[in-house]
Design a protein around this motif. Structure first.
Motif, PDB file in Angstrom:
ATOM      1  N   LEU A  72       0.822  -1.206   0.000  1.00  0.00           N
ATOM      2  CA  LEU A  72       0.000   0.000   0.000  1.00  0.00           C
ATOM      3  C   LEU A  72       0.857   1.258   0.000  1.00  0.00           C
ATOM      4  N   ASN A  73       0.179   2.416  -0.143  1.00  0.00           N
ATOM      5  CA  ASN A  73       0.883   3.711  -0.187  1.00  0.00           C
ATOM      6  C   ASN A  73       2.001   3.685  -1.230  1.00  0.00           C
ATOM      7  N   THR A  74       1.733   3.026  -2.331  1.00  0.00           N
ATOM      8  CA  THR A  74       2.767   2.802  -3.344  1.00  0.00           C
ATOM      9  C   THR A  74       2.257   3.263  -4.705  1.00  0.00           C
ATOM     10  N   GLU A  75       2.917   4.251  -5.275  1.00  0.00           N
ATOM     11  CA  GLU A  75       2.525   4.767  -6.576  1.00  0.00           C
ATOM     12  C   GLU A  75       3.463   4.237  -7.646  1.00  0.00           C
ATOM     13  N   VAL A  76       2.911   3.544  -8.611  1.00  0.00           N
ATOM     14  CA  VAL A  76       3.692   3.083  -9.761  1.00  0.00           C
ATOM     15  C   VAL A  76       3.741   4.204 -10.782  1.00  0.00           C
ATOM     16  N   VAL A  77       4.936   4.592 -11.170  1.00  0.00           N
ATOM     17  CA  VAL A  77       5.091   5.714 -12.093  1.00  0.00           C
ATOM     18  C   VAL A  77       5.542   5.275 -13.479  1.00  0.00           C
ATOM     19  N   LYS A  78       5.948   4.000 -13.604  1.00  0.00           N
ATOM     20  CA  LYS A  78       6.372   3.506 -14.910  1.00  0.00           C
ATOM     21  C   LYS A  78       6.042   2.030 -15.017  1.00  0.00           C
ATOM     22  N   ALA A  79       5.464   1.659 -16.151  1.00  0.00           N
ATOM     23  CA  ALA A  79       5.218   0.257 -16.449  1.00  0.00           C
ATOM     24  C   ALA A  79       5.944  -0.077 -17.748  1.00  0.00           C
ATOM     25  N   ASP A  80       6.951  -0.935 -17.675  1.00  0.00           N
ATOM     26  CA  ASP A  80       7.689  -1.386 -18.851  1.00  0.00           C
ATOM     27  C   ASP A  80       7.198  -2.790 -19.167  1.00  0.00           C
ATOM     28  N   LEU A  81       6.256  -2.881 -20.104  1.00  0.00           N
ATOM     29  CA  LEU A  81       5.625  -4.170 -20.372  1.00  0.00           C
ATOM     30  C   LEU A  81       6.587  -5.138 -21.050  1.00  0.00           C
ATOM     31  N   ALA A  82       7.493  -4.636 -21.835  1.00  0.00           N
ATOM     32  CA  ALA A  82       8.468  -5.514 -22.491  1.00  0.00           C
ATOM     33  C   ALA A  82       9.378  -6.170 -21.462  1.00  0.00           C
ATOM     34  N   ALA A  83       9.754  -5.416 -20.445  1.00  0.00           N
ATOM     35  CA  ALA A  83      10.630  -5.942 -19.394  1.00  0.00           C
ATOM     36  C   ALA A  83       9.856  -6.585 -18.253  1.00  0.00           C
ATOM     37  N   LYS A  84       8.525  -6.490 -18.309  1.00  0.00           N
ATOM     38  CA  LYS A  84       7.661  -6.995 -17.232  1.00  0.00           C
ATOM     39  C   LYS A  84       8.078  -6.406 -15.889  1.00  0.00           C
ATOM     40  N   ALA A  85       8.189  -5.073 -15.877  1.00  0.00           N
ATOM     41  CA  ALA A  85       8.684  -4.381 -14.687  1.00  0.00           C
ATOM     42  C   ALA A  85       7.838  -3.155 -14.387  1.00  0.00           C
ATOM     43  N   LEU A  86       7.559  -2.951 -13.107  1.00  0.00           N
ATOM     44  CA  LEU A  86       6.849  -1.780 -12.612  1.00  0.00           C
ATOM     45  C   LEU A  86       7.775  -1.020 -11.680  1.00  0.00           C
ATOM     46  N   THR A  87       7.890   0.295 -11.895  1.00  0.00           N
ATOM     47  CA  THR A  87       8.761   1.128 -11.070  1.00  0.00           C
ATOM     48  C   THR A  87       7.914   2.091 -10.259  1.00  0.00           C
ATOM     49  N   THR A  88       8.197   2.187  -8.962  1.00  0.00           N
ATOM     50  CA  THR A  88       7.428   3.054  -8.081  1.00  0.00           C
ATOM     51  C   THR A  88       8.071   4.432  -7.974  1.00  0.00           C
ATOM     52  N   SER A  89       7.336   5.353  -7.358  1.00  0.00           N
ATOM     53  CA  SER A  89       7.844   6.725  -7.183  1.00  0.00           C
ATOM     54  C   SER A  89       9.080   6.757  -6.296  1.00  0.00           C
ATOM     55  N   GLU A  90       9.281   5.722  -5.500  1.00  0.00           N
ATOM     56  CA  GLU A  90      10.463   5.652  -4.638  1.00  0.00           C
ATOM     57  C   GLU A  90      11.605   4.881  -5.283  1.00  0.00           C
ATOM     58  N   GLY A  91      11.401   4.456  -6.529  1.00  0.00           N
ATOM     59  CA  GLY A  91      12.474   3.784  -7.246  1.00  0.00           C
ATOM     60  C   GLY A  91      12.511   2.279  -7.094  1.00  0.00           C
ATOM     61  N   HIS A  92      11.555   1.705  -6.383  1.00  0.00           N
ATOM     62  CA  HIS A  92      11.512   0.256  -6.253  1.00  0.00           C
ATOM     63  C   HIS A  92      10.982  -0.359  -7.544  1.00  0.00           C
ATOM     64  N   VAL A  93      11.489  -1.528  -7.875  1.00  0.00           N
ATOM     65  CA  VAL A  93      11.080  -2.216  -9.100  1.00  0.00           C
ATOM     66  C   VAL A  93      10.434  -3.549  -8.733  1.00  0.00           C
ATOM     67  N   TYR A  94       9.272  -3.796  -9.333  1.00  0.00           N
ATOM     68  CA  TYR A  94       8.557  -5.056  -9.135  1.00  0.00           C
ATOM     69  C   TYR A  94       8.415  -5.750 -10.481  1.00  0.00           C
ATOM     70  N   ASN A  95       8.879  -6.994 -10.531  1.00  0.00           N
ATOM     71  CA  ASN A  95       8.736  -7.802 -11.734  1.00  0.00           C
ATOM     72  C   ASN A  95       7.547  -8.748 -11.585  1.00  0.00           C
ATOM     73  N   TYR A  96       6.971  -9.099 -12.719  1.00  0.00           N
ATOM     74  CA  TYR A  96       5.812  -9.989 -12.707  1.00  0.00           C
ATOM     75  C   TYR A  96       5.897 -10.947 -13.885  1.00  0.00           C
ATOM     76  N   ASP A  97       5.170 -12.043 -13.770  1.00  0.00           N
ATOM     77  CA  ASP A  97       4.935 -12.903 -14.925  1.00  0.00           C
ATOM     78  C   ASP A  97       3.640 -12.514 -15.624  1.00  0.00           C
ATOM     79  N   ILE A  98       2.617 -12.220 -14.807  1.00  0.00           N
ATOM     80  CA  ILE A  98       1.302 -11.842 -15.325  1.00  0.00           C
ATOM     81  C   ILE A  98       0.837 -10.602 -14.585  1.00  0.00           C
ATOM     82  N   LEU A  99       0.336  -9.628 -15.333  1.00  0.00           N
ATOM     83  CA  LEU A  99      -0.089  -8.351 -14.765  1.00  0.00           C
ATOM     84  C   LEU A  99      -1.577  -8.143 -15.009  1.00  0.00           C
TER      85      LEU A  99
END
Length: 424
Positions: free
Chosen positions: A90-117
């Protein structure tokens, strides 16, 4: 260092909560699912914010309306997610979604990878220019609802003048809430009658007269062009485009919403202002799904593409997407989404439901089929077949009959005969 999940649900609203429940039901393992949400609380039934949350007595408060209570399901509080191994981030804003890399980047710079979004970002309010002054409110999330409750409490100590700008869902429901809280409400909307996307002039007149009997003043054809502020920077009047000024202690703006598609824009196919999906809510990018307000999906019943902003569709589209995901993984097939458009509202002691279509090609004018003091209904037909049905004051059984008619599209004569048999 990136954090990885098999399934990520992006968004914290109704769709996200129902997707989480479906992943649990479909056998997702502990630690496989995460919800990334800007909200500070677990997903909740958003319609409560414009209804029970604003009651003057016995108001709804969390955890009472966490999903999935709105459809008769369990109350999914923090404990519910923890017990099922679903991570609520929670309290987490995703500011970038790179679908080719399957990566989500938050406003704090954390990166979350996924298999399915599963993207369930919903909508945000449309705002008027220069409407950020104290005393001017919008309603979309629980923080805004809390601010509105506090403002209503303070405004009760003044002359209690409330201006509601907008004559759609939000305008109608928030006006009712303010009247119930004993405010002097003025409703301002630009169209000749309220709820013009759904109501006819005749339907609207019933509700407008009802609100006026409750004390509301209605300004039709009115547009807010600006606001006057006091020396403290608090709104004191709404200025209309014709120069009129309406005194205000509190202003609520409800002029519509726009889908939050920006994170995916340019990476997926888009249509009608939303993300284009198939009958399983998969986008043009494999293993990326979009549900709820943001999805433009095939409406099988009418053979066209639609984007629907309503909680019923948010719930059902999230369920469909997760079931499709799990079926695909297991080599099974499921039927494409087969939705009957459904809208409803409850204000004061009124309650209406609408099923089907009243805007498609060649849909005829509304025809009244029942008209009593507090119960009335109308239908829309095409080629003598029922396309859409509306009923105020219907019983659960009557409303289910309407849903059946909208799906099966009987002839007008068959529909009327069935209605008369059921109500004799």
């Amino acid at each position: 260092m990136a954090i990885s999940y098999k399934y990520i649900v992006l968004g914290g609203g109704v769709g996200a909560g129902y997707a989480a429940r479906e992943f649990s039901r479909e056998g997702a393992r502990s630690g496989e699912v995460a919800i990334l949400s800007k909200e500070a609380v677990a997903p909740y039934e958003r319609p409560a914010l414009s209804k029970g949350y604003l009651f003057p007595r016995d108001a709804a408060r969390l955890p009472d309306f966490h999903v999935c209570v709105g459809s008769g399901g369990e109350q999914q509080d923090f404990k519910w997610y923890a017990q099922r191994g679903i991570d609520l981030i929670l309290n987490t804003e995703v500011v970038k979604a790179d679908l080719a890399a399957k990566a989500l980047t938050t406003s704090e710079g954390h990166v979350y990878n996924y298999d399915i979004l599963v993207v369930a970002t919903g909508s945000t309010v449309i705002k008027l220019p220069h409407s950020d002054a104290a005393g001017i409110h919008y309603l979309r999330g629980i923080d805004e609802a809390e601010a509105l409750v506090e403002a209503m409490s303070k405004a009760k100590e003044s002359s209690r003048n409330a201006i509601v700008i907008g004559g759609g869902y939000m305008g109608m429901e928030l006006s009712a809430a303010l009247i119930t809280n004993e405010f002097k409400v003025t409703m301002v909307y630009p169209k000749p009658f309220c709820m013009p996307k759904l109501f006819t002039a005749d339907i609207a007149s019933f509700y407008e007269e009802f609100y006026q009997a409750k004390g509301a003043t209605i300004v039709k054809g009115g547009r807010a062009s600006g606001f006057e502020l006091d020396s403290q920077g608090h709104v004191k009047a709404v200025v209309l485009s014709d120069g009129r000024k309406l005194d205000a202690d509190i202003v609520i703006v409800g002029i519509g919403a726009k889908p939050l598609t920006g994170l995916l824009s340019g990476q997926v196919d888009e249509e009608q202002g939303g993300i284009k999906v198939d009958g399983f809510f998969e986008t043009s990018v494999e293993n990326v799904y979009a549900v709820g307000d943001i999805a433009t999906f095939p409406l099988k019943l009418y053979g066209d593409m639609r984007r629907v902003e309503h909680v019923d569709h948010a719930r059902k589209s999230a369920i469909q997407a997760v079931q499709a995901i799990r079926a695909k993984e297991e080599g099974r097939s499921i039927a494409p989404y087969d939705y009957v458009p459904f809208f409803y509202s409850r204000v004061f002691d009124l309650s209406w439901q609408f099923y089907g279509d009243n805007v498609g090609d060649n849909v005829g004018d509304a025809v009244i089929f029942v008209a009593k003091a507090r119960k009335f209904g109308c239908y829309w037909a095409r080629d003598d077949l029922i396309m859409g049905v509306f009923l105020e004051g219907g019983s659960p059984a009557e409303n289910q009959d309407l849903a059946k008619a909208a799906r099966e599209q009987p002839s007008v004569a068959e529909f009327l005969a069935g209605w008369n048999r059921a109500t004799d």
